[in-house]
Design an enzyme around this catalytic site. Sequence first.
Site, PDB file in Angstrom:
ATOM      1  N   ARG A 129      13.807  -6.557   5.737  1.00  0.00           N
ATOM      2  CA  ARG A 129      12.782  -5.492   5.435  1.00  0.00           C
ATOM      3  C   ARG A 129      13.040  -4.549   4.218  1.00  0.00           C
ATOM      4  NH1 ARG A 129      12.403  -6.170  11.195  1.00  0.00           N
ATOM      5  NH2 ARG A 129      14.111  -4.470  11.277  1.00  0.00           N
ATOM      6  N   ARG A 130      13.990  -5.336   3.373  1.00  0.00           N
ATOM      7  CA  ARG A 130      14.671  -4.512   2.479  1.00  0.00           C
ATOM      8  C   ARG A 130      14.438  -5.034   1.012  1.00  0.00           C
ATOM      9  NH1 ARG A 130      20.496  -2.974   5.226  1.00  0.00           N
ATOM     10  NH2 ARG A 130      19.771  -2.148   7.077  1.00  0.00           N
ATOM     11  N   CYS A 149       4.202   4.104 -13.707  1.00  0.00           N
ATOM     12  CA  CYS A 149       2.763   4.217 -12.992  1.00  0.00           C
ATOM     13  C   CYS A 149       2.956   3.411 -11.810  1.00  0.00           C
ATOM     14  CB  CYS A 149       1.478   4.069 -13.742  1.00  0.00           C
ATOM     15  SG  CYS A 149       1.362   5.197 -15.320  1.00  0.00           S
ATOM     16  N   ARG A 169       1.541   4.828  -8.185  1.00  0.00           N
ATOM     17  CA  ARG A 169       1.232   6.386  -8.174  1.00  0.00           C
ATOM     18  C   ARG A 169       0.108   6.933  -8.966  1.00  0.00           C
ATOM     19  NH1 ARG A 169       2.500   9.404 -12.248  1.00  0.00           N
ATOM     20  NH2 ARG A 169       3.593   8.260 -14.113  1.00  0.00           N
ATOM     21  N   SER A 170      -0.112   6.272 -10.195  1.00  0.00           N
ATOM     22  CA  SER A 170      -0.955   6.702 -11.058  1.00  0.00           C
ATOM     23  C   SER A 170      -1.810   5.480 -11.521  1.00  0.00           C
ATOM     24  CB  SER A 170      -0.512   7.450 -12.191  1.00  0.00           C
ATOM     25  OG  SER A 170      -1.557   7.856 -13.152  1.00  0.00           O
ATOM     26  N   ASP A 172      -4.929   4.166 -13.826  1.00  0.00           N
ATOM     27  CA  ASP A 172      -6.090   4.191 -14.746  1.00  0.00           C
ATOM     28  C   ASP A 172      -6.797   3.006 -14.508  1.00  0.00           C
ATOM     29  OD1 ASP A 172      -7.707   3.572 -17.005  1.00  0.00           O
ATOM     30  OD2 ASP A 172      -5.840   4.006 -18.295  1.00  0.00           O
ATOM     31  N   HIS A 210      -7.926   6.731 -10.434  1.00  0.00           N
ATOM     32  CA  HIS A 210      -8.748   7.699 -11.355  1.00  0.00           C
ATOM     33  C   HIS A 210      -9.718   6.887 -12.364  1.00  0.00           C
ATOM     34  CE1 HIS A 210      -4.623   7.980 -12.930  1.00  0.00           C
ATOM     35  NE2 HIS A 210      -5.315   7.840 -13.989  1.00  0.00           N
ATOM     36  N   VAL A 211     -10.872   7.446 -12.672  1.00  0.00           N
ATOM     37  CA  VAL A 211     -11.143   6.974 -13.851  1.00  0.00           C
ATOM     38  C   VAL A 211     -11.566   8.238 -14.927  1.00  0.00           C
ATOM     39  CG1 VAL A 211     -13.996   6.500 -14.580  1.00  0.00           C
ATOM     40  CG2 VAL A 211     -12.977   5.448 -12.507  1.00  0.00           C
TER      41      VAL A 211
END
Length: 266
Positions: A129-130, A149, A169-170, A172, A210-211
């Site tokens: 599991r690593r 990202c 995390r981010s 586009d 996000h858009v």
Amino acid sequence: MPYEDLVRKILTEGTLKSDRTGTGTISLFGQQMRFDLSKYFPLLTTKTVFFKGLAYELLWFLKGSSNINWLLEHNVHIWDEWADENGDLGPVYGVQWRSWPAPTPEDPNRTIDQISNVLDLIKHHPDSRRMIVSAWNPAEVEKMALPPCHALFQFYVADDKLSCQLYQRSCDMFLGVPFNIASYSLLTMMMAQQAGLKPGEFVWTGGDCHVYDNHVDQFLEQLGRKPYPYPTIEIRKADSLFDYQYEDFKVVGYQHHPTIKAPVAV
């Protein structure tokens, strides 16, 4: 949830937010998509996705490089906006994947090759599991031209199939996510091939999905298009994970709608 349905959900349920680039976004938090790599290669069909670009970028990551000159030699310009005058980006994805700094008093230059370590676990300890690779190194984020990202991914073996989950995390949704879906799906298939396994699932998990405000019109055009079936991909096996070349990949049956251009938020 299909990609197009997630975009519709963001546009209808999302929150208006400001962002680092000053562009403005419509955003939802904590979304997920799943793709069955045993049946298809998830290259988006409601617009053209630049497969050459994402494939060369992945190979560049696997080289452990922080300089875009190799990409430029192959006419791939997706990182140009962030590089300095010498083509350098700082310790970005490939550096963290292949040579995460881990100095000791005995060896101040010691690094960790996360990719090689994970492939070894997949081959020899498939129930581990690593099996995790992180590009998010808090000690070096400030040195990066763009913090990661797509920050962390984990592999999972069951029934002789290799699956992968990415945490991004981010996200586009217009320019980045279609690339990331295909790139990590390709990486999973390559890792499976090297480990003697079959491809399983690619699970995409997004944080801030996000858009950008200046991508809404493009999405309205895209969402009016009917998706085609996903293509498949043929991969010629290389001697090692780090020996693949672009010519080893052949996308089969990629029927797609035309390109839709949109500005990059830098």
